[in-house]
Design an enzyme around this catalytic site. Sequence first.
Site, PDB file in Angstrom:
ATOM      1  N   THR A  76      -4.006  -5.228   0.985  1.00 51.86           N
ATOM      2  CA  THR A  76      -3.395  -3.908   1.193  1.00 51.86           C
ATOM      3  C   THR A  76      -4.273  -3.057   2.101  1.00 51.86           C
ATOM      4  OG1 THR A  76      -4.377  -2.920  -0.793  1.00 51.86           O
ATOM      5  CG2 THR A  76      -2.264  -4.036  -1.061  1.00 51.86           C
ATOM      6  N   HIS A 104      20.943  19.805 -11.352  1.00 56.07           N
ATOM      7  CA  HIS A 104      21.400  21.180 -11.440  1.00 56.07           C
ATOM      8  C   HIS A 104      21.174  21.714 -12.842  1.00 56.07           C
ATOM      9  CE1 HIS A 104      24.671  18.212 -11.741  1.00 56.07           C
ATOM     10  NE2 HIS A 104      24.988  18.864 -12.831  1.00 56.07           N
ATOM     11  N   LYS A 153       0.855  -1.185   0.000  1.00 53.99           N
ATOM     12  CA  LYS A 153       0.000   0.000   0.000  1.00 53.99           C
ATOM     13  C   LYS A 153       0.891   1.236   0.000  1.00 53.99           C
ATOM     14  CE  LYS A 153      -4.553   0.738   0.394  1.00 53.99           C
ATOM     15  NZ  LYS A 153      -5.525  -0.047  -0.388  1.00 53.99           N
TER      16      LYS A 153
END
Lengths: 293, 293, 293, 293
Positions: free
Chosen positions: C59, C253, C14
């Site tokens: 889940t 960057h 999950k």
Amino acid sequence: MIKDVEVLNCEYGKNTIKLLRVRREGKKHFIKEVEVCTHLRLTSAQEYLEGDNSAVIPTDTIKNIVLVLAKKDGIQTLEQFTVDICKHFMTTFSQVAYVKTYVQEVPWQRLQENGVPHIHSFICVPDGIRFCEAEQCRNGPLVVFAGIKDLKLMKTTQSGFEGFYKNEHTTLPERNDRILCAELFCKWSYGECRDFDFDCIWNKVRECVLEAFSGPPDCGEYSPSYQKTVNCIQMCILSKVPEVSSFLLNDIHVPACSSQVLVPVETPYGSCTCTLSRKKFLEAQGQVLKVEK
Amino acid sequence: MIKDVEVLNCEYGKNTIKLLRVRREGKKHFIKEVEVCTHLRLTSAQEYLEGDNSAVIPTDTIKNIVLVLAKKDGIQTLEQFTVDICKHFMTTFSQVAYVKTYVQEVPWQRLQENGVPHIHSFICVPDGIRFCEAEQCRNGPLVVFAGIKDLKLMKTTQSGFEGFYKNEHTTLPERNDRILCAELFCKWSYGECRDFDFDCIWNKVRECVLEAFSGPPDCGEYSPSYQKTVNCIQMCILSKVPEVSSFLLNDIHVPACSSQVLVPVETPYGSCTCTLSRKKFLEAQGQVLKVEK
Amino acid sequence: MIKDVEVLNCEYGKNTIKLLRVRREGKKHFIKEVEVCTHLRLTSAQEYLEGDNSAVIPTDTIKNIVLVLAKKDGIQTLEQFTVDICKHFMTTFSQVAYVKTYVQEVPWQRLQENGVPHIHSFICVPDGIRFCEAEQCRNGPLVVFAGIKDLKLMKTTQSGFEGFYKNEHTTLPERNDRILCAELFCKWSYGECRDFDFDCIWNKVRECVLEAFSGPPDCGEYSPSYQKTVNCIQMCILSKVPEVSSFLLNDIHVPACSSQVLVPVETPYGSCTCTLSRKKFLEAQGQVLKVEK
Amino acid sequence: MIKDVEVLNCEYGKNTIKLLRVRREGKKHFIKEVEVCTHLRLTSAQEYLEGDNSAVIPTDTIKNIVLVLAKKDGIQTLEQFTVDICKHFMTTFSQVAYVKTYVQEVPWQRLQENGVPHIHSFICVPDGIRFCEAEQCRNGPLVVFAGIKDLKLMKTTQSGFEGFYKNEHTTLPERNDRILCAELFCKWSYGECRDFDFDCIWNKVRECVLEAFSGPPDCGEYSPSYQKTVNCIQMCILSKVPEVSSFLLNDIHVPACSSQVLVPVETPYGSCTCTLSRKKFLEAQGQVLKVEK
């Protein structure tokens, strides 16, 4: 506490109410998944000014009502559903002075296997998102808008930009063959709500947009600027689709030049927003808005 | 300064190099718009350890090379382009110890007007994004992967989840008719790079995924769990597409129940990631990775 | 159906389980808002291979357990909570072969009014997001990682890039004064889980990162490349924070030059990913991974 | 071609022009990174109606001018820069009928090391984004707005919602102790552009927002609804900051209840948008907009 103030607006509502409606005809299934936003303005602003909540319909209740309406009546067309939501709030709650609803569709398409449509499987194909908006003031008309957003188109020739204004800051070269790449946002008015075949009209508008953008399939049509192309699209729709009263088109576009390998850039990007309307529609509304000259 | 350290990795590169390649056959235009990421590891880490840049190919140069390769050779297939980039870096630069390249396609489709394809106009249709990845260590094989991401599918019946493990924290009811909605990420290995018809295979894999997910168009096929459906898709591909060596499938899915109006929720969401491989492929690689038992 | 296949992985779980934990000490409130992902691999893959769900912890149950653990024990530190979740699944469920948990914090800070901290009001300040990850195989050690993501830093001088490799595709000029702008992703290993003061260490690491990136406040420190700066940050942490076993740093960057008005570009962007480790940590693990030479 | 149409709007411009301005005072550096959008409407719509580009200032030129203005004059305050851009277009180009400029700041803050400010290093701290908007019609006043967006606040008590309107769709329980979590968008008018200390006022408004939202640091202040809290914030600003003429506040908020572990949900979310204005400002403008009653 100061007193000489005026409330210019006081709206509230629920946004992004997601719902999926499945309709079954025998073994064949049909789906509509939508996101709904509904906003209200109340006749009194006492909840805002004085903290008196007695007239406030909680946004949680707004959500519940939207879900109930979808369950009860289904979603025939996006436009009908949007209109029904507005009507429900205006007729049920006397404290509502204004209601606005926006509905956007998740673009599910039925799966095909070798040309055979699947009875219950679907694929998400976001090649332009359909939406609808409706609003109404108490004692006023219920007006309806429809639209397409996130529609990305490209033509690799038959586009230029020449003869523009130049000064010491001009670095853009003139071009008579460039690539035109645009992301379109279209929104049109149906004027006061009537009993139109909304699905049919929406598809017709979408076709007009694609055709006016790209021109005939065997040769295209020259675009001297984004603005002129926007105008062509709008003129095409106003002449071919009588139900459309006015048409707003915003396109955003990136610079690109016509070599064999281009480097698309995301920012900065240009955009233009133009709205074209039928005169009789404006006169009917008692508004004559003009570009100032 | 401490000395007892070890460099575990030291990669660098350029990401999201966007480029659009137009190919013209007479008046008919063909386009490929892609985003490329290329990463390198150098034989020495002296730029990282000592600030000696003499072996570093700047990321700006990496970008220039990718653009030059696109211009010179065009983009025949995503896979060929990806492979060519890797080969270029490995053969041109003796200081490169490892190269990895990822290429993703912008999903442009040729516009149609009443069934007639347009010669130079396109629409973006993101119903599953095609990508490719290739990597090579010096003196090692160049291995190639392909994939599909952001593929959203839904089936409104023929799915259930029953007989699972229960304890005091179980609140999920058992269901034999639920809606199954998934966003798929598929990535498969071609093993060592060979001369395949990559476009044809990619389309075949995509078709297998859709068919195995949805079942026959007139009745579908029952899914007892996400995991089993993932396995079915993988088995289908490994049996029908001999060029595929192993297949990873990640699907993410939201809970939904089978009433007439559903409230989709975005989070939390479940997911499963499974990789299935041909045994002979693993043996060829000298690796036998197993689920531990 | 083909038979010569091998399961390489089969995980599920999950994701993005959101929860907000409020702790009250008299009138003073303390909050932790986190997002949790928990994934499992079962000892058998029968749910995946055969559609037998009898060992599958749904889940939905995973989510319930995470919420129960947060309620019962609170969230002392992100790391302790992450470890507790892993331990719970490994000790409670004999069918679990592997568990991994990721927890990320929403960066709420207590509001201050004229320097006075507010007892129950908070502001979201996302200047670097704290996260933690832990994983364990059955019969293996529980290993813990912590990290910072989305940390954006800039220095307007004391950075250059010179002496790099050049060829016919080089267009980048050499510079000894440029602007360095980076978005950092840091992830470090604590090795096998021990009883550390995780909050204190996390803050110390963050301080080291900022100091090593920027240098002394009155003069800064020259960076000859992104790579060297990454190494400096890592060396600084390994020498000052003994609890850290290895340190991965990815920075992304954008190019920028040192005139007075710069035009930042978003794409393409460079990046480098380097991992530095203590030798004794590697030896303890019986792994000696090296950059190949 | 149809003739009975009217142009309602025809704007174009450049969006997301990014620029970074560095100012140096000896060794100490100051930075402003901004994103600028500038839109124009021309006195004639001939480019749009007839494809005559002779009056069109290309969006590329718009970008160049914005960069030149930033270079020449720097960015004293966001508001001054925004005003300067508008003034430049209105005074330089006689064909401009209307100009609108929006400028948004990237929230860089100077780094501190143990309380000592760094001379040239900065960190991005997005705890509410500052923006400014200005617009002018030819022969009309230049009006200026400022604002804060993406400001996320939470208070864990001193909030409730009771006594609201109920009907058969009401499921929300009444509460006198809930958690209030909001993301604020604030935009206020300075009226006609004057020589204000914009930085000082912006900080004062931000402080008022935080104080009115959270109440005194030792006890807070009870909020009976989002709407009333919005009104309190607005009243606080109009009474304490005389330069502000009107104040729009939109907040979006998620439901949350006051147990010890909450499950935040992202959608659907509620929102309210209210605008409060000084009467004398409205009268000066010759507009009296009211909530309809």
